[in-house]
Design an enzyme around this catalytic site. Structure first.
Site, PDB file in Angstrom:
ATOM      1  N   GLU A   1     -11.910   1.313   5.069  1.00 32.25           N
ATOM      2  CA  GLU A   1     -10.937   1.597   6.127  1.00 32.25           C
ATOM      3  C   GLU A   1     -11.116   3.079   6.450  1.00 32.25           C
ATOM      4  O   GLU A   1     -10.470   3.961   5.880  1.00 32.25           O
ATOM      5  CB  GLU A   1      -9.510   1.307   5.656  1.00 32.25           C
ATOM      6  CG  GLU A   1      -8.525   1.421   6.810  1.00 32.25           C
ATOM      7  CD  GLU A   1      -7.094   1.433   6.353  1.00 32.25           C
ATOM      8  OE1 GLU A   1      -6.327   0.573   6.783  1.00 32.25           O
ATOM      9  OE2 GLU A   1      -6.732   2.323   5.563  1.00 32.25           O
TER      10      GLU A   1
ATOM     11  N   GLU B   1       0.823  -1.216   0.000  1.00 31.63           N
ATOM     12  CA  GLU B   1       0.000   0.000   0.000  1.00 31.63           C
ATOM     13  C   GLU B   1       0.856   1.266   0.000  1.00 31.63           C
ATOM     14  O   GLU B   1       1.536   1.547   0.993  1.00 31.63           O
ATOM     15  CB  GLU B   1      -0.898  -0.016   1.250  1.00 31.63           C
ATOM     16  CG  GLU B   1      -1.781   1.210   1.368  1.00 31.63           C
ATOM     17  CD  GLU B   1      -2.736   1.148   2.555  1.00 31.63           C
ATOM     18  OE1 GLU B   1      -2.495   0.353   3.488  1.00 31.63           O
ATOM     19  OE2 GLU B   1      -3.720   1.902   2.551  1.00 31.63           O
TER      20      GLU B   1
HETATM   21  C1  LER Z   1      -3.288   1.311   6.314  1.00 27.62           C
HETATM   22  O1  LER Z   1      -4.147   0.648   5.424  1.00 27.62           O
HETATM   23  C2  LER Z   1      -3.290   2.748   6.103  1.00 27.62           C
HETATM   24  O2  LER Z   1      -3.962   3.243   5.242  1.00 27.62           O
HETATM   25  C3  LER Z   1      -2.441   3.587   6.945  1.00 27.62           C
HETATM   26  O3  LER Z   1      -2.832   4.928   6.838  1.00 27.62           O
HETATM   27  C4  LER Z   1      -2.436   3.191   8.375  1.00 27.62           C
HETATM   28  O4  LER Z   1      -3.655   3.432   8.957  1.00 27.62           O
HETATM   29 MN    MN Z   2      -5.263   2.080   3.927  1.00 30.25          MN
END
Ligand code: LER
Ligand code: MN
Length: 270
Positions: A247, A153
């Site tokens: 998220e 990511e």
């Molecule tokens: C994790 O997926 C993320 O996006 C980071 O900003 C940690 O929260």
């Molecule tokens: Mn994230």
């Protein structure tokens, strides 16, 4: 495309962008009641989870495991894959390895987000990227043994200084040996870093493995000012088949955030 929702089991991460917090049982029950297909779990470590308990909860609620987050490796245990201390780098790789082995039997990938760390404090960018490449090569192979991808990511500038944009992350992944490392594109980070979010998703292309579905203010899509129409159009036209996972901050509360996510998911993707 399938909707997923996050469950955090890490007290140290309170205030962070996760929808459900209280327990696995409660999070799974509420995820199913809202109509999600899957849950994305953020545990303290693999050993803090019980494979049998998770299996029976997923079966009971007809849910899948979308992915497992490794952020507690940094937030709770202070482990980073690019730490200047070789012993910490080893412990960081071991921490993620255990998550890969835990999630593999569920057909789910582990996520490398904040554990990627950053360069600086005497460590040049090139050195950090070499350590990151070494770690991802090893972890990608481990994921391959589990017949699952590994998710990498890109994060925004306030959380890393390594690879913040899809273009540079994709080029970096292309240099690695395992080709099962896919991109996790988080719309919140992209809103800060990308000149054009839809174009960046198209650039991720066949390397797009997972999406974090968050508005500009990290709330549910529809609660901020991100222009979702061109983003949804990009994902549909790419025939993206994987998870769209919330998220996000549990605002105004967990259930309202979950409800708004499902409404947005249905509006844009079904
Ligand atoms: C994790 O997926 C993320 O996006 C980071 O900003 C940690 O929260
Ligand atoms: Mn994230």
């Amino acid at each position: 495309m399938k909707p997923a929702v996050t469950i955090s089991l890490v007290n140290e991460a309170r205030g962070g962008p996760f929808v459900f917090w209280d327990s696995l049982a409660e999070g799974c029950a509420r995820a199913a009641a809202h109509g999600f297909s899957a849950v994305e779990i953020f545990p303290s470590s693999a050993s803090a989870l019980d494979q049998k308990e998770l299996k029976s909860l997923l079966e009971l609620h007809e849910l899948k495991l979308a992915a497992i987050g490794s952020g507690a490796g940094w937030v709770k245990h202070k482990l980073r894959l690019t730490d200047s201390d070789a012993a910490i780098r080893r412990d960081a790789i071991a921490f993620v390895t255990e998550l890969i082995d835990f999630a593999g039997p569920f057909g789910a990938p582990a996520i490398i987000g904040s554990m990627q760390g950053r360069w600086g404090d005497g460590v040049p960018r090139e050195q950090s990227l070499n350590w990151l490449a070494e770690a991802l090569n090893e972890l990608g192979e481990r994921a391959k043994k589990n017949h699952v991808p590994l998710l990498y990511e890109p994060l925004n500038r306030y959380e890393t200084n390594l690879l913040m944009r899809v273009s540079e992350a994709r080029s970096f992944l292309d240099t690695l040996e395992p080709q099962n490392i896919l991109l996790l594109c988080d719309l919140f980070h992209m809103n800060i870093e990308e000149p054009d979010i839809a174009a960046a998703l198209r650039l991720a292309g066949n390397k797009l493995g997972h999406v974090h579905f968050a508005d500009s203010n990290r709330q549910a899509i529809g609660f901020g000012h991100t222009d979702i129409a061109p983003i949804a159009e990009a994902l549909r036209s790419m025939n993206y088949q994987n998870y769209i996972s919330a998220e996000i901050l549990p605002l105004p509360d967990s259930d309202a955030a979950a409800k708004q996510t499902i409404l947005s998911f249905r509006k844009w993707f079904s």
